[in-house]
Structure formats: structure tokens, C-alpha cells
Design a protein around this motif. Sequence first.
Motif, PDB file in Angstrom:
ATOM      1  N   LEU A  43      -9.626  -4.269   6.204  1.00  0.00           N
ATOM      2  CA  LEU A  43      -8.360  -3.784   5.671  1.00  0.00           C
ATOM      3  C   LEU A  43      -7.775  -2.723   6.593  1.00  0.00           C
ATOM      4  N   SER A  45      -4.222  -0.267   6.594  1.00  0.00           N
ATOM      5  CA  SER A  45      -3.143   0.161   5.708  1.00  0.00           C
ATOM      6  C   SER A  45      -2.244   1.143   6.451  1.00  0.00           C
ATOM      7  N   GLN A  47       1.216   3.590   6.358  1.00  0.00           N
ATOM      8  CA  GLN A  47       2.306   4.279   5.670  1.00  0.00           C
ATOM      9  C   GLN A  47       3.434   4.469   6.684  1.00  0.00           C
ATOM     10  N   ASN A  89       2.368  -0.650  -1.303  1.00  0.00           N
ATOM     11  CA  ASN A  89       1.276  -1.351  -0.624  1.00  0.00           C
ATOM     12  C   ASN A  89       0.392  -0.353   0.110  1.00  0.00           C
ATOM     13  N   GLY A  90      -0.896  -0.465  -0.102  1.00  0.00           N
ATOM     14  CA  GLY A  90      -1.823   0.437   0.559  1.00  0.00           C
ATOM     15  C   GLY A  90      -3.240   0.122   0.158  1.00  0.00           C
ATOM     16  N   TRP A  91      -4.179   0.727   0.855  1.00  0.00           N
ATOM     17  CA  TRP A  91      -5.588   0.445   0.595  1.00  0.00           C
ATOM     18  C   TRP A  91      -5.995   0.799  -0.820  1.00  0.00           C
ATOM     19  N   THR A  94      -5.797  -2.276  -3.237  1.00  0.00           N
ATOM     20  CA  THR A  94      -6.905  -3.209  -3.043  1.00  0.00           C
ATOM     21  C   THR A  94      -8.199  -2.642  -3.619  1.00  0.00           C
ATOM     22  N   LEU A 269      -1.678  -4.088   5.558  1.00  0.00           N
ATOM     23  CA  LEU A 269      -0.716  -3.748   4.510  1.00  0.00           C
ATOM     24  C   LEU A 269       0.322  -2.767   5.041  1.00  0.00           C
ATOM     25  N   GLN A 270       1.583  -3.008   4.679  1.00  0.00           N
ATOM     26  CA  GLN A 270       2.703  -2.161   5.092  1.00  0.00           C
ATOM     27  C   GLN A 270       3.448  -1.732   3.843  1.00  0.00           C
ATOM     28  N   ASP A 271       3.656  -0.417   3.654  1.00  0.00           N
ATOM     29  CA  ASP A 271       4.171   0.063   2.365  1.00  0.00           C
ATOM     30  C   ASP A 271       5.687  -0.005   2.238  1.00  0.00           C
TER      31      ASP A 271
END
Length: 553
Positions: A43, A45, A47, A89-91, A94, A269-271
Amino acid sequence: MDFDAVLIAPRRAASVAAGLWRDRTINDYFDASVARAPDGPALTSLQVESGAVRHFTWRQLDAMVARIAVGLRRLGVERNDVVSCQLPNGWEVTALYLACARIGAVLNPLMPIFRERELSFMLAHADSKVVVVPQRFRGFDHAGMLAGLRESLPALRHVVITGSDGPDGFEAMLCGPDRESDPDAAAILRRDRPGPDDVSQLIYTSGTTGEPKGVMHTANTLLSNILPYAERLGLGAGDVVLMASPMAHQTGFMYGLMMPVVLGAHAVLQDIWDPAQAARLIREAGVTFTMGSTPFLTDLARTVEELGQPVPSLRTFLCAGAPIPGALVERARTALGASIVSAWGMSENGAVTTTLPDDSEERASTTDGVPLPGVEVKVVDGQDASVPAGEVGRLLVRACSNFGGYLKRPHLNATDAEGWFDTGDLAWLDAQGYVRIAGRSKDVIIRGGENIPVVEIETLLYRHPAVAQVAIVAYPDERLGERACAVVVPRQGQGFDKSAMVDFLKAQKVALQYIPERLIVQDALPATPAGKIQKFRLREMLREQAAEGRLSN
């Protein structure tokens, strides 16, 4: 919480016998991925505003999940309790879902755009025991909003805040050091793991009843969609999946959170959607697959063209949420060098149809694809009789991934005794079995992949003292697919303008994305002899005005 997932038991035997339900949970796949490559990338992530990046190997993610699971139990979260999160969206999303799965809790992801009106209903309806929110996101004070809501939510015991260093922070309450080493941690992590037919996800969808509906999913319903989806697209452990679509939508949740765990693939993941950042991530992480609505595809293709920096690792972009213009498919394939796949689905089912990776460009722009394995579709008339190919009718779906029902509202499940779910959409089938969504029989506008609850906003506008009649309909938009227009008949002697509409809806604490972007004031609305408003005539009027370039604000 007692979950009334009444749609599970009637189809269990047939689904298992057909090999569609494999009776495995996300815990089984997560354990396998950790064992397979403990030090491999799991993963990443990002910001966007701060530039902060967090990386996890499978071993590190496993430790963090265990830590948060024990932390949730320390907060009093038990089996079948609902943990809500309104996070970008972020760690954390998950890890929170996987932690809930370790202890049999149910995760309820909520869109960051929701405000007091939406949250007060959803958190109360779900009897949420814990809610996790950011301190601030995109300039909005989420922690302050929750502080103002707590008194009206008697079931809510804890508000956990990411980005806070205080005693209510995510670090202090959930992922403080070494909780996974507590003497009772092993028992906590094993004792209450959910079964494959237990509700594990509760996600809210906007509908036409004036209130959102809580969609209940189990491991079997979710995974029976994810596995054939990945197989059709040729995805596996060697892939890198970029997800910038919200993880509080099934798009982000099923294919950006769950699918990488199931496959043992690397999730990125892109917030906040920023196409330049997305293109950079694709290049740096070697992203092979991503998906999003039409605006994401438009923005990414344009950015890659303008920057002149190719994204050679990207193999597939799956586009869902709105039809893809043919010119965009051609442009995106050229700019990205990737296969453009069109798809259609719902919160209740996940992806229902997709085009095939080797289909022609025309297929991706003129159809929404063919059903996934384990999915059947049919188009029927008003008497539920199937209609010929090419004829528009109501779209019904029977799928292994069909949801367990609407929480506390089984009378709205819209699924008959044979398992056919009425999607509320209009569609036609071609001779090869490809589906094309032709419109919606329910009044939901899809703006950039986000459903706008039309009836709820209309109901609010009817409370304005100057509004006699109102109808909210879609009008075409090149980037977002659709936007919302309110057509209002004012009360006699009253005036009403766009600023009055916007100010009124803001005062009702409506999410900004739900406020209509245009207002048309008329003396009357088209109606049937019985007085029912003919929204299709309003939509036709707006399409004509848009085509002629005279659509006014």
C-alpha cells in the motif's frame, strides 16, 4: 446491530454449488497475501495537499491492522457493531476495514462531501458506535461538524480524528504502539472473525425515497464480483492499482481497497483528484490499472498530452459512471497507450457489465459492456415480459454479487422471488448481449460519478416560501457527464433566483455537490392530465438549449 440481510439465505445453496460463492472472507485473502510476500509493497498512500506519502509492506500492514483491531475492541466495538468513517482515500481506510474484519465489525464508509444533513441520518440509521473523521479536509472542519452532531446520536460512543495529536486522535485511540502485543491480542484477532455470509460492509446510496438507503454486503457478495472482475481484466499479484475515486463509493472500496488485498497487488491511493499527480504516480509506481468516471479519464488524457510525459506502464483504464464519448475513447487510447474499458454497476451489485479489453473503440463508447460471470441481465416491459434486442425497457439484474438488502427497509429491496433486482434504470440489449443504459426510471442525476438525491433536494426546495413547484433534472456536461438544473414555478407575486436557491440549500446543510448548478424559472411545468410532472420534456428542453449554446444560469 441485528442485520436483516434477507436476500442471502434464499440463494446460498445455488451460489455455492455453482462455485460463485467460495465461502472465503477478506481475512483469508489478506492472510494469504501477507504470507506470499511479507516484505513486498502492499500500500502507498499520497496526501496531495501536504505531499505526505506513506508506504506499507504486507508485513507492516498486517501489524497496523492488528493494532487498530485491538484498539477498536478497547473502544468497546463488538461483533456486528458498525464503525463509520468519513475519510478521504488513504491508508487509514484500508487498515480500518481490515481491522473491522479481524473482529467481526462492519465498516460503513461515508463520502467526505456529506454534511450535517446526510450524516445525521446515516449515523443514526446505522447505529454507528464509532466514527472516524479527518480533523480538516479541503478546508472543512469535519471534527467540528461531528462535535455538533454528537448529542443527536445516542449510539455513537467515540469520534476518532485523523490528523489530531490529542487524546481523540487516530494515533492515541486506535494505532498507538504495540497494542498488537497485548496479552489478549491474539484472542481478540481470532475470536470474532466474521463468516462469509455475515454483513461486513454497509454503504449508503442515494435513491428516490427522499432518504438514503443502507446497502448491506457480505464477503460472498463482494468477492463474487471482485474475482471475476479481476479475471476478465487480466489482473493479478503483479499489478499496481491506482485509486483516486472515493473509497466511500463501491468503485474505490471494492477495486481500490479490497481487490488489491485479494490479488496481493500493490494499491496506490490518492486523496484528492489531481491529474498531474496521478500521472506522476503512474510513472513512479508503475501503475498498470486504474478506474474512475469520465472526468478522470478526460483529465488524465489531457494532462499526459500537455505534459508530453507518457505513462507506459498503464495497461487499462476502466471508465464507469457515465457514457464515454467516442472521441474521448480514441483520444485517451492514443494519449495513455492503454485499453479503455467501459463499465456499469451499482452499489447494490458492484460492476455488473464491462466491455472486454480487446473490444473495439466503438464498443467502449456505444455500450456499457456484457455481464460479468455470475451475472444475468434482462430488459423487460411494464408487464415484466422481455423485450426484443434494441428496444428500451426496464433493466433487471440477477447476480451472485447482489446485495443482502437495504438495512431496516426490506420492503424496498426490489428483488423478486426468482432473484431479479429492478435497477430502476432503462436500457436496451444489442444482438450480441451488450447493454446500453438509456436513462433512469428513478430520478437520480449522476454528476461526475456522484449520485445526486433529487427527491430530497426537491423536497427541501418546496419548503422555500417562494417556491410553488420544482423539478430537478439533468442537463449534459462535457466533463462531468451531467449536472443538475432546478426548474421552478414561483408562488404568485414572489421572486426566486439562483442566489436565493443556493443560500437556502446551504442553510439546510446540504452537500455543495448536491446543489443544482442552474436554475430556470417558468410560469408552469409540463405535466400529464393527472398532474404528474413530465421531466422528460424538461430534459429535452435542456438538451436543445445546450446544443444551441443558450442554456442560461
